[in-house]
Design a protein around this motif. Structure first.
Motif, PDB file in Angstrom:
ATOM      1  N   SER A 444      -4.549   4.655  -2.174  1.00 42.44           N
ATOM      2  CA  SER A 444      -3.688   5.534  -2.086  1.00 42.44           C
ATOM      3  C   SER A 444      -4.049   6.702  -2.036  1.00 42.44           C
ATOM      4  CB  SER A 444      -2.560   5.347  -3.108  1.00 42.44           C
ATOM      5  OG  SER A 444      -2.464   3.915  -3.479  1.00 42.44           O
ATOM      6  N   SER A 445      -3.288   7.753  -1.939  1.00 43.70           N
ATOM      7  CA  SER A 445      -3.804   9.222  -2.082  1.00 43.70           C
ATOM      8  C   SER A 445      -3.838   9.487  -3.490  1.00 43.70           C
ATOM      9  CB  SER A 445      -2.796  10.195  -1.477  1.00 43.70           C
ATOM     10  OG  SER A 445      -1.493   9.784  -1.908  1.00 43.70           O
ATOM     11  N   GLY A 448      -0.645   9.137  -5.268  1.00 40.48           N
ATOM     12  CA  GLY A 448      -0.098   7.806  -5.359  1.00 40.48           C
ATOM     13  C   GLY A 448      -0.948   7.166  -6.570  1.00 40.48           C
ATOM     14  N   LEU A 449      -2.421   7.477  -6.532  1.00 38.60           N
ATOM     15  CA  LEU A 449      -3.037   6.923  -7.576  1.00 38.60           C
ATOM     16  C   LEU A 449      -2.661   7.192  -9.052  1.00 38.60           C
ATOM     17  CD1 LEU A 449      -6.863   7.662  -6.660  1.00 38.60           C
ATOM     18  CD2 LEU A 449      -5.866   5.239  -6.779  1.00 38.60           C
TER      19      LEU A 449
ATOM     20  N   PHE B 381      -7.356   1.972 -15.117  1.00 39.82           N
ATOM     21  CA  PHE B 381      -5.964   3.115 -14.855  1.00 39.82           C
ATOM     22  C   PHE B 381      -5.319   2.570 -13.549  1.00 39.82           C
ATOM     23  CE2 PHE B 381      -4.301   7.022 -13.011  1.00 39.82           C
ATOM     24  CZ  PHE B 381      -3.220   7.245 -13.907  1.00 39.82           C
ATOM     25  N   ASN B 382      -6.294   2.395 -12.493  1.00 39.34           N
ATOM     26  CA  ASN B 382      -5.663   2.194 -11.318  1.00 39.34           C
ATOM     27  C   ASN B 382      -6.813   1.252 -10.431  1.00 39.34           C
ATOM     28  OD1 ASN B 382      -4.521   1.869  -8.687  1.00 39.34           O
ATOM     29  ND2 ASN B 382      -3.437   3.592  -8.890  1.00 39.34           N
ATOM     30  N   GLU B 384      -7.187   0.703  -7.698  1.00 40.66           N
ATOM     31  CA  GLU B 384      -7.414   1.164  -6.209  1.00 40.66           C
ATOM     32  C   GLU B 384      -8.736   1.958  -6.441  1.00 40.66           C
ATOM     33  OE1 GLU B 384      -4.409   3.008  -4.326  1.00 40.66           O
ATOM     34  OE2 GLU B 384      -2.872   1.735  -5.027  1.00 40.66           O
ATOM     35  N   PHE B 385      -9.074   2.337  -7.560  1.00 38.28           N
ATOM     36  CA  PHE B 385     -10.183   2.926  -7.873  1.00 38.28           C
ATOM     37  C   PHE B 385     -11.712   2.249  -7.458  1.00 38.28           C
ATOM     38  CE2 PHE B 385      -8.076   5.990 -10.401  1.00 38.28           C
ATOM     39  CZ  PHE B 385      -8.522   7.221  -9.916  1.00 38.28           C
ATOM     40  N   TYR B 388     -13.084   3.012  -3.873  1.00 36.80           N
ATOM     41  CA  TYR B 388     -13.266   4.124  -3.584  1.00 36.80           C
ATOM     42  C   TYR B 388     -14.768   4.069  -3.360  1.00 36.80           C
ATOM     43  CZ  TYR B 388      -9.660   7.447  -3.977  1.00 36.80           C
ATOM     44  OH  TYR B 388      -8.525   8.050  -3.790  1.00 36.80           O
TER      45      TYR B 388
END
Lengths: 498, 440
Positions: A444-445, A448-449, B381-382, B384-385, B388
């Motif tokens: 996400s941006s 969003g994160l 934390f998330n 999605e990291f 990256y």
């Protein structure tokens, strides 16, 4: 060999040694147990076709041996990827190690084992990655049995099954780029001394290491001396034909000569249509799995069972220490699918939670990766698991998977459904499953994160309250300390003024 | 403000009223608390999966190395065990010999909603040890202005912040014992100092390299022979026992430690090290022995100074010749920080330390390693990291196919060399302390 032949760096930087002492001048003194050296291969754009090793040896016995392993991963060496040299006490030696890998594999590690050479001293002068263009010049240094070994490696049948002397080995080491358009293989051959009926299996493969029973077509053949066979190649988009093998069965003493082996594209294939085997369409239909709207359903009967006994009614019983289901070969691009869904009726001992391991592979020669899922649920008999494919790159193909169960002897499971779920249905099946493993699909941006992180935090209210209180406490203490210091400073200033 | 006055009187009562260091430490604690629940490396999970498994399965001798670290972690997790969640699922260990976590298991740990509380609880002992270290630094340095600067450097230093709170490694525990060793040496309590060093060695095996320096540091050529013997022999026995105890325990318990099949002294990599298979090992051995010989002929009498300088130097030399992991540099920092007590020009040492921070950060940013110095550490934390790009990937994208001076490996090598230069510069500053320390 000119310097252009060197791709990447010299490999002389050893990653490690075993049972070897390194002396002055980089001489390696070999120990008696298991001396070997290994090195990591620098990654280059161009894949090496082999490695040239140039070394000196002293104090060697009259005969000794060197085994060279190469590997596409950093964890294991396989006997399949090994060359064996029997050597004599020449002071200077050159060995050429052809590296037999396929398109998307890359050489990672290289290992040199010295055998029967206790007390020898070895100095490695050169180890150079050789590109394909230069490889032919070095054939004199390759293992003597290289050609036969490489062919043997690609046979899945025992050597006894293939007693007929073939005109030439029926293998392409690497098919040309145009082979990817091939829709069929045309084979014309002549056979002598054949019985009235015998069998031929044509295997085709997307790699050079193994032929699979799933990519095979079997012919019933007759004693006719001239034969033409057309085998449609049934690969999926994105896969390239790399090798084929024609295996004649039940034909002891036959003599065969190949007249023609051609790859045909769609247009060329139509002009040979009369040679397509009559049962080919039904053969294809059998092979195709039924892909429903939810995904691809695989019946329990299609799995191979290990340490499990099929009791009927989709029930299996654990009979050994490594109970698992081995999937049939599947060909799915990960990009189109979200994960694997399993619905099982579990034994009483597993009602509150169980552990299921899914190994998966994107190729057929044993490179397995692992994703794990654990089921943690209310005390009920039906376990639903959704194991997302997120850790697997979207560009890869899922070709096999294995479902491993808890090794509790006598436990019985009912396998109600095994489904490879399409992307559209992800949420639906993910929600059914309380599986603890999950992974994001995209990034996400920044807002969003942060939102996502906060959303996660809000799921643990208990912690959030305690953590918040601790933060407030420390922040207050900090504020007070700061305030007290400011107060003191101003008091000091006032006193100074007075 | 009433509250402020109460606070002020409390502080005055406990005689820390005029210490800006209290503000600094509180700020440091707040900063650490803010990082603790949100960052972790896979190694943290591997470590605490072993701890949780040991608690659940009554294992008291888990491994031969780092026993003290383990028992401290064990104590904390045991105290907070009722607050852990989904223990059976998250900390499930299928094969005890494979207790180092793979990524799948780590994702299960991270993906659970209890991740924040788990990370907070697991890092608590580290925070406590870190705060004790701050206090020990304060205690060690005589001039309290310097002490405040030293504590401030410690509180805001990015290296231990990274190692302990972002990465989640237990370095705070051995560092605390080393700080205690220095303080006790300064107070001329060699036996207690030896006990602390023994605890440090059994918290992190690297500190075994400082043991010979410690023994040399105890020697004082102005003292009588027997006085020296009385100082050195008990310390020697304590340190010898510290190294032998885990091995002896293995023997006594009739087999292996639960998790590791080999201890670090038997590890094949260590054997390769001793067999001098690694090119970088030569200068390290050379530097180490040269240092020991030089220290033997020194005439100064401050044990703690000899110990801090010698140990700081040997660890600095280690990082000059090896790369290894970003968080290992945490082993080094305490030595120059404590040596602030002895420097003639405070400014020079502070500059050296700040340069160390800067070059360590930039070099590691480029070096990246796998998941080590990247946003991956923020996965708790998330998730999605994890997706990256690393700085290395970004840089290679920017530079493209340029094979000029900006090519990635060239920049990396240049940065490593510059980092080495900083370490040499820092070593020079540490060496200068010997001179001024003796003069004082």
């Amino acid at each position: 060999m000119n310097s252009a032949a060197i791709i990447g760096l010299s490999l002389l930087q050893l990653a490690g040694v075993n049972d070897i002492t390194i002396n002055n001048g980089d001489w390696l003194s070999l120990g008696e147990k298991d001396p070997y050296v290994w090195m990591n291969v620098p990654q280059t754009e161009q894949q090496p076709s082999g490695v040239l090793i140039d070394y000196q040896i002293t104090k060697a016995p009259e005969e000794y041996a060197v085994e060279v392993y190469y590997s596409t991963n950093l964890h294991s060496f396989s006997e399949k990827f090994k060359h064996y040299f029997e050597l004599t006490t020449k002071p200077n030696n050159q060995l050429y190690i052809p590296v037999d890998l396929i398109n998307d594999e890359s050489l990672q590690v290289f290992r040199l084992d010295f055998d029967q050479c206790n007390g020898c001293k070895v100095k490695l002068n050169k180890m150079i990655l050789i590109p394909e263009a230069e490889a032919a010049d070095l054939a004199q240094y390759q293992p003597l049995d290289y050609e036969s070994k490489i062919n043997q490696k690609r046979l899945i049948t025992a050597p006894d099954d293939r007693q007929l002397p073939l005109g030439e080995p029926f293998i392409w080491k690497s098919l040309p780029e145009s082979a990817k358009n091939a829709k069929a293989v045309l084979i014309e051959y002549q056979i002598k001394d054949a019985p009235t009926s015998y069998r031929g299996d044509l295997y085709y493969s997307t790699n050079l290491h193994l032929f699979s029973e799933s990519l095979k077509y079997s012919f019933e053949l007759s004693e006719r001396s001239e034969n033409s066979l057309l085998v449609p190649i049934d690969l999926i988009d994105g896969e390239n034909l790399r090798a084929i093998m024609f295996d004649i069965k039940d034909c002891p003493g036959c003599r065969m000569q190949l007249k023609k082996v051609e790859l045909l594209d769609q247009t060329a294939m139509q002009s040979y249509e009369q040679f397509i085997p009559a049962d080919y369409q039904s053969h294809l239909a059998d092979k195709k799995q039924n892909i429903s709207a939810n995904g691809m359903r695989i019946a329990l009967q299609d799995f191979s069972l290990k340490d499990l006994q099929l009791l009927g009614n989709n029930k299996v019983k654990v009979t050994g220490i490594e109970p698992r289901l081995d999937s049939p070969p599947i060909e799915l691009k990960i990009n189109d699918f979200a994960g694997l869904y399993l619905r099982l009726r579990v034994p009483a001992s597993q009602k509150t939670g169980m552990y299921i391991d899914i190994d998966w592979s994107t190729n057929r020669h044993g490179h397995r990766k692992k994703i794990v899922s654990r089921w943690s649920g209310p005390n009920q008999e039906t376990a639903q698991l959704f194991i997302p494919f997120d850790p697997i790159s979207a560009e890869r193909w899922l070709k096999y998977f294995w479902v491993r169960f808890e090794p509790q002897l006598g436990d019985e499971y009912s396998v109600e459904e095994i489904l490879i779920v399409t992307k559209d249905k992800r949420q639906e099946f993910q929600d059914l499953s309380p599986s603890l493993a999950n992974f994001p699909g995209a990034v996400s941006s920044l807002p969003g994160l942060i939102k996502g992180g906060i959303k996660r935090m809000l799921k643990d209210w208990g912690f959030l309250i305690v953590y918040g209180l601790i933060l407030i406490l420390v922040a207050t203490a900090l504020g007070l300390s700061w305030w007290a210091k400011l107060q003191r400073n101003s008091t000091t200033v006032d006193k100074t003024r007075i | 403000m009433q509250l402020a006055r109460v606070y002020d009187s409390l502080m005055t009562k406990y005689r820390v009223a005029d210490n800006p260091v209290v503000t600094i430490v509180l700020f440091g604690v707040l900063l650490r608390l803010l990082i603790m629940p949100f960052f972790a490396h896979v190694d943290l999970f591997s470590e605490f999966r072993r701890v949780v498994y040991s608690i659940s399965n009554d294992i008291y001798f888990p491994q031969q190395n780092r026993l003290v670290t383990f028992y401290i972690e064990y104590l904390f997790v045991w105290l907070f065990f009722p607050f852990l969640e989904n223990v059976d699922k998250i900390f499930y260990l299928e094969d005890i010999s494979l207790s180092t976590s793979n990524m799948s298991d780590f994702y299960i740990f991270v993906n659970d909603t209890s991740i924040f509380r788990h990370l907070f609880i697991f890092k608590l002992p580290y925070l406590i040890c870190d705060v004790v270290t701050m206090w020990l630094i304060w205690q060690f340095i005589d001039d309290k202005k310097r002490a405040t600067i030293a504590v401030a450097i410690w509180v805001f230093n990015p290296i231990t912040l990274f190692a302990v709170y972002f990465f989640g490694r237990y370095e705070a525990i051995p560092i605390m014992f080393i700080a205690a060793t220095a303080v006790l040496l300064k107070k001329d309590k060699p036996v207690w100092a030896a006990i602390c060093l023994a605890l440090a060695i059994n918290s992190r095996e690297i500190y075994v390299v400082t043991a010979p320096i410690f023994i040399i540091a105890l020697y004082d050529d102005e003292m009588r022979f027997w006085t020296n013997i009385k100082r050195i022999v008990p310390a020697l026995i304590i340190l010898a026992v510290a190294v032998i105890v885990p091995l002896a325990l293995t023997k006594i318990l009739g087999g292996q430690a639960a998790f590791s099949s080999k201890n670090v002294y038997q590890d094949s990599r260590a054997n390769a090290l001793y067999a001098m298979s690694y090119h970088w090992f030569y200068p390290l051995v050379f530097g180490y022995f040269l240092l020991l010989f030089s220290l033997l002929t020194q005439t100064h009498r401050r044990s703690e100074l000899t110990y801090l300088f010698g140990s700081g130097l040997v660890i600095a030399v280690y990082f000059m010749v090896t790369g290894h992991s970003a968080h290992y540099v945490a082993w080094l920092l305490l030595f120059p920080v404590l040596l602030i007590n002895y420097v003639a020009r405070l400014r020079d040492m502070v500059i050296a330390i700040l340069l160390l921070f800067l070059f360590w950060f930039v070099y590691r940013l480029f070096k990246t390693d796998v998941n080590l110095f990247t946003l991956f550490l923020a996965v708790p934390f998330n998730m999605e990291f994890a997706l990256y790009k690393t700085f290395q990937q970004l840089y290679m994208g920017w530079v493209g196919d340029t094979r000029a001076i900006f090519e990635y490996t060239k920049v990396l090598n240049a940065l490593k060399t510059a980092f080495t230069a900083v370490l040499v510069f820092l070593s020079i500053q540490m060496y200068r302390c010997i001179k001024t320390g003796d003069d004082r």
